[in-house]
Design a protein around this motif. Structure first.
Motif, PDB file in Angstrom:
ATOM      1  N   UNK A  65       0.819  -1.207   0.000  1.00 18.85           N
ATOM      2  CA  UNK A  65       0.000   0.000   0.000  1.00 18.85           C
ATOM      3  C   UNK A  65       0.848   1.250   0.000  1.00 18.85           C
ATOM      4  N   UNK A  66       0.163   2.376  -0.073  1.00 21.07           N
ATOM      5  CA  UNK A  66       0.862   3.654  -0.035  1.00 21.07           C
ATOM      6  C   UNK A  66       0.147   4.579   0.937  1.00 21.07           C
ATOM      7  N   UNK A  67       0.888   5.586   1.383  1.00 23.32           N
ATOM      8  CA  UNK A  67       0.338   6.558   2.325  1.00 23.32           C
ATOM      9  C   UNK A  67       0.909   7.930   2.001  1.00 23.32           C
ATOM     10  N   UNK A  68       0.052   8.955   2.106  1.00 24.25           N
ATOM     11  CA  UNK A  68       0.499  10.337   1.999  1.00 24.25           C
ATOM     12  C   UNK A  68       0.280  10.967   3.365  1.00 24.25           C
ATOM     13  N   UNK A  69       1.376  11.428   3.966  1.00 26.96           N
ATOM     14  CA  UNK A  69       1.327  11.968   5.319  1.00 26.96           C
ATOM     15  C   UNK A  69       1.701  13.448   5.320  1.00 26.96           C
ATOM     16  N   UNK A  70       1.007  14.185   6.154  1.00 29.29           N
ATOM     17  CA  UNK A  70       1.330  15.597   6.325  1.00 29.29           C
ATOM     18  C   UNK A  70       2.681  15.694   7.021  1.00 29.29           C
ATOM     19  N   UNK A  71       3.569  16.503   6.477  1.00 28.02           N
ATOM     20  CA  UNK A  71       4.882  16.688   7.084  1.00 28.02           C
ATOM     21  C   UNK A  71       4.966  18.031   7.795  1.00 28.02           C
TER      22      UNK A  71
END
Length: 107
Positions: A65-71
């Motif tokens: 899977x993939x994830x986009x995280x707030x940095x």
């Protein structure tokens, strides 16, 4: 394949203004095969005095899977993107970020 994000739905309205690959290829970690780690900058608005308000995210793609995280986000100045990239690629920043992503994907 799982796709996760901790960015509020509807907040990302178009392609990123900037993006930079931080890691590519097949790296094994905690039972995952990591294929991509990428920093993205979305410019949400501009102010004459403060400059650009940016949302910086990191995308981690794996075989599970993939994830986009707030940095980071805010009025951070014209060098915000490059400063964040430098911070992640020095010290243990990238390792900690990958660990955070893998934990989120395991949930």
């Amino acid at each position: 394949m799982t796709t996760k994000s901790d960015v509020e739905p509807g907040r990302i309205k178009g392609p990123p203004a900037r993006r930079q690959v931080l890691l590519s290829g097949a790296q094994k970690d905690q039972g995952f095969t990591i294929t991509l780690v990428e920093m993205r900058q979305y410019v949400e608005r501009a102010d004459d005095l403060l400059g650009e308000y940016s949302l910086l995210t990191v995308v981690v793609e794996t075989d599970r899977g993939s994830i986009e995280m707030k940095y980071d986000e805010g009025f951070r100045g014209p060098d915000a993107f490059q400063s964040a990239v430098a911070m992640l690629t020095q010290y243990v920043g990238l390792s900690a970020l990958i660990n955070r992503a893998l934990i989120a994907l395991s949930e």
